[in-house]
Design a protein around this motif. Structure first.
Motif, PDB file in Angstrom:
ATOM      1  N   ARG A 171       0.646  -1.492   0.095  1.00  0.00           N
ATOM      2  CA  ARG A 171      -0.240  -0.418  -0.460  1.00  0.00           C
ATOM      3  C   ARG A 171       0.914   0.933  -0.088  1.00  0.00           C
ATOM      4  NH1 ARG A 171      -4.406  -2.126   4.451  1.00  0.00           N
ATOM      5  NH2 ARG A 171      -6.529  -3.237   3.086  1.00  0.00           N
ATOM      6  N   PRO A 176      -1.519   6.466  -2.600  1.00  0.00           N
ATOM      7  CA  PRO A 176      -3.314   7.263  -2.288  1.00  0.00           C
ATOM      8  C   PRO A 176      -3.621   6.738  -4.052  1.00  0.00           C
ATOM      9  CG  PRO A 176      -1.728   9.266  -2.278  1.00  0.00           C
ATOM     10  CD  PRO A 176      -1.175   8.205  -2.076  1.00  0.00           C
ATOM     11  N   CYS A 177      -2.926   6.693  -4.933  1.00  0.00           N
ATOM     12  CA  CYS A 177      -3.433   6.477  -6.216  1.00  0.00           C
ATOM     13  C   CYS A 177      -3.612   5.692  -6.580  1.00  0.00           C
ATOM     14  CB  CYS A 177      -2.916   7.691  -7.763  1.00  0.00           C
ATOM     15  SG  CYS A 177      -3.309   9.058  -6.636  1.00  0.00           S
ATOM     16  N   LEU A 371      -9.237  11.522  -4.920  1.00  0.00           N
ATOM     17  CA  LEU A 371      -9.010  10.775  -3.096  1.00  0.00           C
ATOM     18  C   LEU A 371      -9.929  11.098  -2.628  1.00  0.00           C
ATOM     19  CD1 LEU A 371      -4.876  12.219  -3.802  1.00  0.00           C
ATOM     20  CD2 LEU A 371      -5.842  10.221  -4.276  1.00  0.00           C
ATOM     21  N   GLU A 375      -6.841  12.993   4.857  1.00  0.00           N
ATOM     22  CA  GLU A 375      -4.955  12.976   5.011  1.00  0.00           C
ATOM     23  C   GLU A 375      -4.921  12.630   3.632  1.00  0.00           C
ATOM     24  OE1 GLU A 375      -1.809   9.684   7.423  1.00  0.00           O
ATOM     25  OE2 GLU A 375      -4.331  10.067   7.769  1.00  0.00           O
ATOM     26  N   GLU A 376      -5.557  11.811   2.759  1.00  0.00           N
ATOM     27  CA  GLU A 376      -4.730  11.388   0.963  1.00  0.00           C
ATOM     28  C   GLU A 376      -4.350  12.485   0.208  1.00  0.00           C
ATOM     29  OE1 GLU A 376      -7.383   9.701   3.239  1.00  0.00           O
ATOM     30  OE2 GLU A 376      -6.632   7.947   2.834  1.00  0.00           O
ATOM     31  N   ARG A 377      -5.327  13.078   0.294  1.00  0.00           N
ATOM     32  CA  ARG A 377      -5.128  14.746  -0.330  1.00  0.00           C
ATOM     33  C   ARG A 377      -4.069  15.778   0.317  1.00  0.00           C
ATOM     34  NH1 ARG A 377     -11.211  14.249   0.572  1.00  0.00           N
ATOM     35  NH2 ARG A 377     -10.858  16.680   1.130  1.00  0.00           N
ATOM     36  N   ASP A 379      -1.905  14.873   1.104  1.00  0.00           N
ATOM     37  CA  ASP A 379       0.095  14.118   1.559  1.00  0.00           C
ATOM     38  C   ASP A 379       0.218  14.103  -0.203  1.00  0.00           C
ATOM     39  OD1 ASP A 379       0.323  12.670   3.855  1.00  0.00           O
ATOM     40  OD2 ASP A 379      -0.416  11.294   3.805  1.00  0.00           O
ATOM     41  N   THR A 380      -1.029  13.703  -1.424  1.00  0.00           N
ATOM     42  CA  THR A 380      -0.205  13.831  -2.285  1.00  0.00           C
ATOM     43  C   THR A 380      -0.347  15.513  -3.060  1.00  0.00           C
ATOM     44  OG1 THR A 380      -2.410  12.112  -3.509  1.00  0.00           O
ATOM     45  CG2 THR A 380      -1.696  13.496  -4.794  1.00  0.00           C
TER      46      THR A 380
END
Length: 457
Positions: A171, A176-177, A371, A375-377, A379-380
């Motif tokens: 993972r 995240p994508c 996303l 958190e994913e947004r 981090d990206t």
């Protein structure tokens, strides 16, 4: 004469087969053929690549082995330069079958077979992905045997074989994508990646001009992110049908302030009767929480933002206690559609600074990636801002999504009006609002019919 060649690429040893079918121009340099294969299969261009005329692990006649690789690695008589050899010449030297090797440690070997050829007509893309099945092994997973061992551990949830550690690594490695499902191959994303690469990450759109200034060597990184969206390098998104209604309040304010203008109160506010008329013209009753029956500008955020932005963009100005329409504002209003296009230009080129504009474009791209979690947004966003080397001018610290809020006042106002426009009688229709703002972001980033943004760059 240049031909279009149909190639079938199979990851050697994969079972079931991991394969792709591509169409490539015969005069493409082998180095570009390798990049096209990488993108189609799913590799990230973080390791070396080369081509062989024989399967590299099978015996060949002495002196018959040809290897095409980077010039700095050439140290044998039968080594050839990837950049100076074409696909056509390599296939001729290998009898129609090449072996593409990526990552000299994990040794991912691909059999590349010529299936068909036809004359190039100049219209077809120079590289295109036609078909494919199954995702590639995850980068740096150690080769096919280790990859399949990882899949067995994950499938069996074998705690004795470090199931959670393997799962966490997979993972983390895809990000995240990414997707770790070995049966999942998103051909649409792969096609968009290849199209971005084939175009040299350049295009006529706002997105295309933004990509031209990313640091050298990071284009593939940003292409990977952009491919998760519907965005393209060329203008293609239609103007949202509701957009004119959203921007019309600027025209109504200019009309109200035409001629001698509107006399302001002693405190410098628009008088309540004018506010009432503006709300009526814009159909804005209820857009803000309004206490009391008298409409006052200092109690209506949306009206105040509208006026402040109109003054900032020199559509109206204060003069001797009046708010009057400027000649510039009246000229924009006189030509149908011009005012709206100007405001859209201001959303990008009219921001406070180039870094402000570029950060906003970066975050818009992330917002289009679909996303799920914040958190994913974050981090990206931070990865993309970091790759662009954006830093705070005062402190020199790298900019992050948390430390920098580049949303312009105009975008904030459009957000507010859009939310109101797509509201139900009792509550906001948030899915419709999100879809509308996504539609507008795509329209802006793909470029629109006016060209001020591109000329302003």
């Amino acid at each position: 004469m240049t031909d279009i060649l149909t190639l079938r690429v199979v990851l050697d040893g994969s079972n079931p087969e991991i394969w792709r079918t591509l169409e490539l121009y015969s005069d493409l340099p082998l180095i570009e053929v390798g990049h096209a294969i990488q993108i189609a299969v799913g590799w990230e261009n973080v390791h070396r690549q080369c081509f062989h005329n024989h399967a590299p692990d099978e015996p060949a006649l002495k002196g018959d082995e040809i290897c095409w690789l980077d010039a700095d690695l050439m140290d044998e008589p039968l080594h050839r330069d990837l950049a100076l050899s074409t696909l056509e010449s390599a296939l001729a030297a290998s009898g129609g079958v090449l072996y593409f090797e990526y990552d000299f440690g994990d040794r991912w070997i691909h059999r590349v077979s010529l299936m068909h050829r036809r004359p190039a007509d100049g219209q077809a893309p120079r590289m295109i992905l036609l078909e494919g099945e199954l995702r590639a092994p995850i980068e740096d997973s150690g080769g096919l045997s280790t990859w399949y061992e990882y899949l067995r551990i994950i499938s069996a949830k074998d705690e004795a074989r470090n199931y959670q550690e393997v799962l966490d690594w997979m993972r983390w490695r895809v990000g995240p994508c990414g997707n770790i499902d070995p049966t999942h191959f998103d051909i649409d994303v792969a096609r968009r990646k290849l199209a971005l690469h084939a175009a040299g990450y350049r295009g006529k759109s706002v997105l295309g001009t933004w990509l031209q200034q990313v640091p050298t060597g990071t284009e593939r990184f940003f292409g990977k992110m952009i491919a998760q969206t519907e965005l393209t390098l060329d203008p293609q998104f239609a103007k949202p049908s509701w957009l004119e209604q959203i921007l019309e309040p600027f025209a109504e304010l200019i009309r109200l302030c035409a001629g001698t203008g509107v006399k302001l109160t002693h405190a410098g506010w628009l008088p309540p009767r004018v506010i009432e008329e503006l709300l009526e013209r814009c159909q804005w009753h209820g857009i803000d929480y309004e206490s009391g029956t008298t409409k006052r500008e200092n109690n209506l955020d949306t009206v105040r933002w509208l006026r402040d932005i109109a003054e900032e963009f020199k559509l109206v100005r204060k003069y001797r206690g009046h708010l009057i329409a400027t000649e510039f504002g009246l000229e924009l209003l006189a030509e149908p559609g011009t005012l709206h296009r100007y405001l859209l230009d201001c959303l990008i080129s009219g921001m406070n600074s180039k870094i402000h504009r570029d950060c906003q474009i970066t975050l818009w791209i992330v917002d289009e990636m679909g996303l799920e979690g914040f958190e994913e947004r974050a981090d990206t966003s931070n990865a993309m801002l970091g790759a662009l080397h954006y830093a705070d001018a005062r402190t020199g610290e790298p900019l992050t999504r948390d430390s920098y809020a580049p949303t312009s006042a105009l975008w904030h106002l459009i957000d507010r009006i859009t939310n109101f426009h797509f509201s139900l009688p009792t509550e906001p229709n948030l899915p419709a609002r999100r879809a509308a703002l996504s539609q507008l972001r795509c329209y802006l980033l793909s470029g629109f019919e006016h060209s001020l943004v591109l000329e302003g760059n």
